[in-house]
Design a protein around this motif. Structure first.
Motif, mmCIF file in Angstrom:
data_model
loop_
_atom_site.group_PDB
_atom_site.id
_atom_site.type_symbol
_atom_site.label_atom_id
_atom_site.label_comp_id
_atom_site.label_asym_id
_atom_site.label_seq_id
_atom_site.Cartn_x
_atom_site.Cartn_y
_atom_site.Cartn_z
ATOM 1 N N CYS A 33 0.694 28.521 26.508
ATOM 2 C CA CYS A 33 0.403 27.219 25.868
ATOM 3 C C CYS A 33 1.705 26.424 25.755
ATOM 4 O O CYS A 33 2.238 26.247 24.657
ATOM 5 C CB CYS A 33 -0.255 27.411 24.503
ATOM 6 S SG CYS A 33 0.556 28.601 23.419
ATOM 7 N N PRO A 34 2.232 25.958 26.878
ATOM 8 C CA PRO A 34 3.562 25.333 26.902
ATOM 9 C C PRO A 34 3.686 24.051 26.092
ATOM 10 O O PRO A 34 4.815 23.603 25.829
ATOM 11 C CB PRO A 34 3.793 25.071 28.399
ATOM 12 C CG PRO A 34 2.425 25.082 29.022
ATOM 13 C CD PRO A 34 1.621 26.047 28.216
ATOM 14 N N ASP A 35 2.579 23.460 25.660
ATOM 15 C CA ASP A 35 2.660 22.243 24.857
ATOM 16 C C ASP A 35 3.011 22.524 23.397
ATOM 17 O O ASP A 35 3.329 21.597 22.643
ATOM 18 C CB ASP A 35 1.339 21.467 24.929
ATOM 19 C CG ASP A 35 1.094 20.868 26.303
ATOM 20 O OD1 ASP A 35 2.075 20.659 27.034
ATOM 21 O OD2 ASP A 35 -0.079 20.632 26.639
ATOM 22 N N ASP A 36 2.937 23.796 22.983
ATOM 23 C CA ASP A 36 3.220 24.150 21.586
ATOM 24 C C ASP A 36 3.827 25.549 21.560
ATOM 25 O O ASP A 36 3.196 26.514 21.129
ATOM 26 C CB ASP A 36 1.939 24.111 20.742
ATOM 27 C CG ASP A 36 2.209 24.271 19.248
ATOM 28 O OD1 ASP A 36 3.339 24.016 18.808
ATOM 29 O OD2 ASP A 36 1.270 24.670 18.526
ATOM 30 N N CYS A 37 5.087 25.643 22.047
ATOM 31 C CA CYS A 37 5.678 26.974 22.199
ATOM 32 C C CYS A 37 7.114 27.071 21.705
ATOM 33 O O CYS A 37 7.726 28.129 21.803
ATOM 34 C CB CYS A 37 5.598 27.418 23.659
ATOM 35 S SG CYS A 37 6.616 26.438 24.789
ATOM 36 N N GLY A 38 7.679 25.969 21.193
ATOM 37 C CA GLY A 38 9.041 26.018 20.680
ATOM 38 C C GLY A 38 10.072 25.349 21.553
ATOM 39 O O GLY A 38 11.272 25.566 21.360
ATOM 40 N N ILE A 39 9.649 24.551 22.511
ATOM 41 C CA ILE A 39 10.619 23.846 23.356
ATOM 42 C C ILE A 39 11.337 22.779 22.523
ATOM 43 O O ILE A 39 10.709 22.006 21.811
ATOM 44 C CB ILE A 39 9.927 23.209 24.569
ATOM 45 C CG1 ILE A 39 9.404 24.306 25.513
ATOM 46 C CG2 ILE A 39 10.873 22.277 25.315
ATOM 47 C CD1 ILE A 39 8.602 23.781 26.683
ATOM 48 N N LEU A 40 12.670 22.781 22.599
ATOM 49 C CA LEU A 40 13.468 21.748 21.940
ATOM 50 C C LEU A 40 14.354 21.079 22.972
ATOM 51 O O LEU A 40 14.506 21.569 24.097
ATOM 52 C CB LEU A 40 14.304 22.324 20.802
ATOM 53 C CG LEU A 40 15.543 23.158 21.149
ATOM 54 C CD1 LEU A 40 16.462 23.243 19.927
ATOM 55 C CD2 LEU A 40 15.183 24.551 21.612
ATOM 56 N N SER A 41 14.916 19.953 22.608
ATOM 57 C CA SER A 41 15.755 19.166 23.512
ATOM 58 C C SER A 41 16.726 18.356 22.662
ATOM 59 O O SER A 41 16.615 18.332 21.427
ATOM 60 C CB SER A 41 14.880 18.243 24.367
ATOM 61 O OG SER A 41 14.199 17.305 23.553
#
Length: 327
Positions: free
Chosen positions: A303-311
C-alpha cells in the motif's frame, strides 16, 4: 517530577517519576525504554516491561526499531527510480527491522525540557545516506513526554530527509500488565481495535489483509490465550505475531490494551499509525506482548500511498500514547 540521571552500559539514561507513581527509565542507546514501573491495586510498584536475559540493549526489547519496522519483502524497494538494497536478515531473503545496523544500535543525543505538564526527553540522531542500504540522510527525533498529573507517556517520532525515502519507526517494548512477570500475558485481557489482520506466508510477510476470524478478533477484550493453541494462530508464528489494521487511528482512541486481574493494572496504547503488529513473546514463554504501532510492515509494496514515505517537503510525524491505570 523527580528526575534522576544515570548510565546504562555506559550510555546516558534518565528516570522520570511523576507524583502519581509512574516511573519511566529511558536510555540514549536505541532511544529506548529501559523500564516502566507503576503501582498495582495494592500500591506496590511493579515492573511492567521485559528486557532481554542479557539486559537492556540486547535484542530489540524496548528499543527504537527501524528505519523500517517489520519485514520488507525481498529486502529491497524502489522509490522514484532509486533502489534500496537492504540486509537479508529474515530467512536469508527479506529485511527485518532495518537490519543489524538499525536504529536500535545507534546512540542518540539526549536533551530534556521541563514544563508545567511534565518532562520531555528528546533523543536525536542522523542516519546517513547508505546506512543499512537505505538511501537518503534522515534526521530523526524520538521524543518521550512523561506527564506530571496523569499516568501517561507520549512517544513522538519526527524526521526530515534530504530526498524522498522510506521510514517506518516503532518501539519494541515488551509489556506485561501483571507486573514483575508474575503471570504470562496469555492469562491477561487483550483488546485490539481492528477488524482486519494480515495473512502471513511462511516468511511472515503479510500477503493479504483479511477480516478477522474469531481467533484474531479482540474488539471486545478477552483472554489473550483463548485461541493461542489454534492452528491458525500457531501457523508459521507459533503464536500471535501479526499486523492488525486499526479501525481508527488517533491519540483519542485506544488501539490496543492489556489488563491483568492479578495487579489491576491496565496498559492502553493509542496511535496515529494505521497498524499495530502484536507480538506475544512466542519464544519466551508468552511473558510479554509488544504493541508495535507502525505502517503496514511491507507497505512499500502492499500500500505505497500510506507506508511512511517522507521527502524534503513532507516530514515524518507519528505518535503513540501509553496510558496506565488501575481498575
Amino acid at each position: 517530577m523527580k528526575i534522576t540521571h544515570s548510565k546504562i552500559n555506559g550510555n546516558a539514561a534518565v528516570t522520570l517519576e511523576n507524583k502519581r507513581g509512574l516511573e519511566v527509565t529511558l536510555c540514549a542507546l536505541g532511544a529506548g525504554i529501559a523500564s516502566i514501573r507503576f503501582p498495582d491495586k495494592t500500591g506496590v510498584k511493579r515492573e511492567l516491561t521485559k528486557l532481554s536475559d542479557k539486559g537492556y540493549g540486547f535484542g530489540h526489547n524496548g528499543l527504537t526499531t527501524g528505519r523500517t519496522a517489520g519485514r520488507i519483502d525481498g529486502a529491497t524497494f524502489t522509490i522514484d527510480g532509486k533502489t534500496a538494497m537492504l540486509e537479508k536478515n529474515n530467512f536469508g531473503t527479506d529485511n527485518l527491522h532495518g537490519g543489524s545496523t538499525g536504529l536500535h544500535k545507534k546512540v542518540f543525543d539526549m536533551s530534556l525540557e521541563e514544563s508545567a505538564d511534565g518532562v520531555a526527553v528528546k533523543f536525536s540522531c542522523v542516519s546517513p545516506d547508505g546506512e543499512g542500504g537505505y538511501f537518503g540522510t534522515i534526521d530523526l527525533d524520538v521524543i518521550y513526554t512523561v506527564y506530571e498529573k496523569e499516568n501517561a507517556m507520549l512517544l513522538e517520532y519526527r524526521a526530515t530527509s534530504d530526498c524522498k525515502t522510506l521510514l517506518d519507526v516503532t518501539n519494541h517494548v515488551y509489556l506485561n500488565a501483571s507486573g514483575d512477570l508474575r503471570e504470562p500475558v496469555t492469562e491477561q485481557d487483550l483488546f485490539i481495535n481492528a477488524s482486519r489482520v494480515g495473512k502471513l506466508d511462511e516468511r511472515l510477510i503479510a500477503r493479504e489483509i483479511v477480516p478477522v476470524t474469531k481467533q484474531f478478533d479482540f474488539r471486545k477484550a478477552r483472554k489473550h490465550g483463548e485461541y493461542n493453541a489454534d492452528e491458525s494462530v500457531q501457523r508459521y508464528t507459533h503464536g500471535y505475531d501479526h499486523p492488525f489494521f486499526l479501525d481508527k487511528r488517533g491519540l483519542d482512541t485506544p488501539a490496543c490494551s492489556l489488563y491483568s486481574e492479578t495487579s489491576g493494572i491496565k496498559i492502553a496504547v493509542s496511535t496515529t499509525y494505521p497498524c499495530a503488529v502484536v507480538f506475544a513473546d512466542n519464544f519466551g514463554g508468552n511473558n510479554a506482548v509488544c504493541f508495535e504501532c507502525q505502517y503496514h510492515p511491507d507497505g512499500i509494496h502492499a500500500c505505497p500511498d500510506d507506508c511512511g514515505i517522507l521527502s524534503p517537503d513532507k516530514p515524518y510525524e507519528n505518535a503513540m500514547l501509553y496510558k496506565f491505570d488501575v481498575e
